[in-house]
Write an enzyme that holds these catalytic residues in place. Structure first.
Site, short mmCIF file in Angstrom:
data_model
loop_
_atom_site.label_atom_id
_atom_site.label_comp_id
_atom_site.label_asym_id
_atom_site.label_seq_id
_atom_site.Cartn_x
_atom_site.Cartn_y
_atom_site.Cartn_z
N LYS A 114 0.84 -1.20 0.00
CA LYS A 114 0.00 0.00 0.00
C LYS A 114 0.88 1.26 0.00
O LYS A 114 0.62 2.22 -0.71
CB LYS A 114 -0.92 0.01 1.22
CG LYS A 114 -2.09 -0.93 1.06
CD LYS A 114 -3.08 -0.77 2.19
CE LYS A 114 -4.19 -1.80 2.04
NZ LYS A 114 -4.98 -2.00 3.23
N GLU A 145 -13.90 9.88 13.59
CA GLU A 145 -14.15 10.24 12.18
C GLU A 145 -15.55 9.77 11.78
O GLU A 145 -15.92 8.65 12.05
CB GLU A 145 -13.08 9.55 11.31
CG GLU A 145 -13.18 9.89 9.86
CD GLU A 145 -13.27 11.39 9.64
OE1 GLU A 145 -12.32 12.09 9.98
OE2 GLU A 145 -14.32 11.87 9.18
N GLU A 196 -17.89 6.21 3.30
CA GLU A 196 -17.16 5.83 2.10
C GLU A 196 -17.90 6.32 0.87
O GLU A 196 -19.13 6.40 0.86
CB GLU A 196 -17.01 4.31 2.04
CG GLU A 196 -16.03 3.79 3.06
CD GLU A 196 -15.89 2.28 2.99
OE1 GLU A 196 -15.92 1.71 1.88
OE2 GLU A 196 -15.76 1.66 4.05
N ASN A 254 -23.31 5.93 15.10
CA ASN A 254 -23.45 4.80 14.18
C ASN A 254 -24.65 3.94 14.56
O ASN A 254 -25.42 3.51 13.70
CB ASN A 254 -22.18 3.95 14.20
CG ASN A 254 -21.16 4.42 13.18
OD1 ASN A 254 -21.44 5.33 12.40
ND2 ASN A 254 -20.00 3.82 13.19
N PHE A 262 -31.37 8.34 6.12
CA PHE A 262 -31.29 6.96 6.60
C PHE A 262 -32.65 6.33 6.80
O PHE A 262 -32.88 5.58 7.75
CB PHE A 262 -30.40 6.88 7.85
CG PHE A 262 -28.95 6.85 7.45
CD1 PHE A 262 -28.35 7.99 6.94
CD2 PHE A 262 -28.21 5.69 7.51
CE1 PHE A 262 -27.04 7.96 6.51
CE2 PHE A 262 -26.89 5.66 7.09
CZ PHE A 262 -26.30 6.80 6.58
N ALA A 265 -35.38 2.06 2.72
CA ALA A 265 -35.51 0.62 2.97
C ALA A 265 -34.72 -0.14 1.91
O ALA A 265 -34.53 0.35 0.80
CB ALA A 265 -36.97 0.22 2.94
N GLY A 266 -34.26 -1.32 2.26
CA GLY A 266 -33.48 -2.10 1.30
C GLY A 266 -33.17 -3.47 1.84
O GLY A 266 -33.90 -4.00 2.68
N CYS A 271 -17.98 -0.42 8.77
CA CYS A 271 -18.23 0.24 10.06
C CYS A 271 -19.46 -0.29 10.80
O CYS A 271 -19.34 -0.78 11.92
CB CYS A 271 -18.40 1.74 9.85
SG CYS A 271 -16.84 2.53 9.44
N LYS A 294 -22.23 -0.53 -0.96
CA LYS A 294 -23.01 0.63 -1.40
C LYS A 294 -22.30 1.20 -2.63
O LYS A 294 -21.15 0.81 -2.91
CB LYS A 294 -23.13 1.67 -0.29
CG LYS A 294 -21.82 2.32 0.11
CD LYS A 294 -22.08 3.42 1.10
CE LYS A 294 -20.87 4.34 1.18
NZ LYS A 294 -21.10 5.47 2.04
C1 UDX Z 1 -21.00 4.80 7.95
C2 UDX Z 1 -21.43 6.12 8.62
O1 UDX Z 1 -22.39 6.80 7.78
C3 UDX Z 1 -20.23 7.01 8.87
O2 UDX Z 1 -20.62 8.17 9.60
C4 UDX Z 1 -19.19 6.23 9.66
O3 UDX Z 1 -18.03 7.04 9.83
C5 UDX Z 1 -18.84 4.95 8.96
O4 UDX Z 1 -20.01 4.17 8.72
P1 UDX Z 1 -20.42 4.02 5.48
O5 UDX Z 1 -20.33 2.64 6.06
O6 UDX Z 1 -19.31 4.45 4.58
O7 UDX Z 1 -20.51 5.12 6.66
O8 UDX Z 1 -21.74 4.12 4.62
P2 UDX Z 1 -23.23 4.67 4.80
O9 UDX Z 1 -23.51 5.59 3.68
O10 UDX Z 1 -23.52 5.17 6.16
O11 UDX Z 1 -24.08 3.36 4.53
C6 UDX Z 1 -23.94 2.20 5.36
C7 UDX Z 1 -24.86 1.11 4.90
O12 UDX Z 1 -26.21 1.46 5.20
C8 UDX Z 1 -24.83 0.81 3.40
O13 UDX Z 1 -24.86 -0.59 3.21
C9 UDX Z 1 -26.09 1.44 2.87
O14 UDX Z 1 -26.59 0.79 1.73
C10 UDX Z 1 -27.03 1.27 4.06
N1 UDX Z 1 -28.12 2.26 4.10
C11 UDX Z 1 -27.85 3.58 4.32
C12 UDX Z 1 -29.44 1.83 3.99
O15 UDX Z 1 -29.70 0.63 3.81
N2 UDX Z 1 -30.45 2.76 4.07
C13 UDX Z 1 -30.21 4.08 4.27
O16 UDX Z 1 -31.18 4.85 4.34
C14 UDX Z 1 -28.86 4.51 4.40
#
Ligand code: UDX
Length: 410
Positions: free
Chosen positions: A4, A114, A118, A171, A212, A215-216, A223, A283
């Protein structure tokens, strides 16, 4: 790690993250990547950004944090160790003790979690909703807070334990919203309501907000899954059973599997059926497949005897998919001869997939939209059977072929 560092020295980013390559290129003259810890002796701030994966017990694995503490060189002046990694509450106190024991009492310690997501890491970093600074010594907190002055974000000053908890609780709350809306979606399916419209109606309440509530097929990533386990474990290590968080985790696990039941309702037994998985990353805008629902889905489909073909625009070579999945380069190849296409990741590339070409290529024009990406009416008008998550299902959407229909949920 040496690989890396080598690739970063060449200006190549070893993962997919928008804007990071340009950022590195612009600042190349100011950046040094090294494996030599002694190169850090005169640093004023040392940011710890190691991963803290779950152990078998569900606790966070802090071995990399301890490696940092153990390997710190003899630092001069009053440098500050700034913890960016997500760690259990109480870690800062232990690290403080560890530093003191190593004769590094002059090294300050600040928790500065943080919150970036992503796929939008640079944007989130440059425009954070807040910056959290938890310190043992006010002056150390002041110094770290000053680094963020230009970002014009609110700065939350607190103690180290509370800073650590803010990250875990934020989180957990986001995950709670996702599992909540996913359960509402499941009840919508059973009662004939539409979760997309329900989420809109909920989100307009200023006390609730619209984020947030998509639905899915469940959350994944590096994380949420690990941090929820770590918080649950942290609570139980302290003698508290965090019931709500346990339910959030369980709902998410079950949510990933509901696609299988949907496919069976349309196709009957899945043995020998050809299923296209569209999207592998947890995602869009990332190549990260850690804890991605695609892995669980692929494993379940293979266990059911289905033939699985998968496509993703950025995950190369299928990432860590189970053996037996055929990974192809285009959506057209994935759906060719397929009995069903499942949208697993809401990539933009899939927005126009309900086309004549795709319909004709499929053996059975059925789309299971695990992310509610497509417009159901438009997809149906294009001649597909369609099922989303928590959306109204029409009688024409099922029974594409003759098979035993499972009893409907009432
Ligand atoms: C998350 C937090 O948002 C961030 O603050 C923390 O620092 C790290 O974890 P991340 O894992 O990168 O970030 O992605 P995020 O956009 O939060 O989505 C997480 C998961 O939730 C994804 O699989 C996404 O598809 C899912 N999701 C998100 C849903 O299913 N529905 C939503 O409404 C939002």
């Amino acid at each position: 790690m040496p690989r890396k560092i080598d690739s970063l020295r060449r200006g190549e980013v070893p993962f997919h993250e928008p804007e990071v390559p340009e950022l590195l290129a612009r600042n190349a003259a100011r950046l040094t990547f090294t494996l030599d810890v002694n190169a850090l002796v005169d640093c004023e701030f040392l940011f710890v950004c190691v991963d803290t994966p779950p152990t078998y017990s569900g606790d966070a694995d802090l071995s990399r944090v301890w490696t940092v503490v153990d390997e710190l060189p003899d630092l001069e002046g009053r440098p500050i160790l700034v913890m960016k990694s997500t760690v259990p509450v109480g870690t800062g106190e232990k690290v403080r003790h560890g530093l003191d024991q190593r004769g590094l009492s002059h090294v300050g310690y600040v928790s500065n979690p943080e919150f970036l997501a992503e796929g939008r890491a640079v944007r989130d970093f440059m425009k954070p909703d807040r910056v959290v600074v938890g310190a043992f010594e006010t002056a150390d907190g002041d110094a770290v807070a000053a680094l963020y002055e230009d970002l014009a974000a609110p700065i939350v000053r607190t103690d180290v334990n509370s800073a650590e908890m803010i990250k875990l609780a934020a989180n957990a709350f986001l995950m709670t919203r996702i599992s909540f809306i996913n359960e509402i979606a499941n009840v919508c399916e059973a009662t004939g309501a539409d979760v997309v419209e329900v989420a809109e109606g909920i989100g307009l309440d200023h006390r609730l907000g619209s984020h947030f509530l998509r639905a899915g097929i469940g959350y994944g990533g590096s994380c949420f899954p690990k941090d929820s386990l770590a918080l649950k474990q942290l609570a139980s290590n302290s003698g508290y059973h965090f019931q709500l968080l346990s339910a959030v985790i369980e709902v998410n696990e079950l949510q990933k599997r509901r696609v299988i039941a949907k496919l069976k309702r349309h196709l009957g037994a899945l043995r020998g059926r050809k299923i296209a998985l569209l999207g592998l990353a947890f995602k869009p805008n990332t190549d990260d497949m850690r804890e991605a629902p695609s892995i669980v889905l692929a494993s379940r489909l293979l266990a059911e005897g289905a033939e699985v073909r998968a496509w993703d625009p950025v995950v190369r070579n299928g990432g860590n998919l189970p053996r037996g999945v055929e990974v192809v380069d285009t959506v057209a190849d994935a759906v060719d001869g397929a009995d069903a296409a499942v949208i697993v990741t809401e990539w933009d590339e899939l927005r126009d997939m309900a086309s004549d070409d795709i319909r004709q290529a499929m053996a059975n024009p059925l789309i299971i939209d695990g992310r509610n990406l497509l417009d159901p009416a438009a997809v149906r008008a294009a001649g597909f059977a369609y099922e989303g998550i928590g959306r109204r299902t029409l009688p024409t959407d099922v029974l594409l072929e003759t098979h035993e229909r499972e009893p409907e949920l009432r």
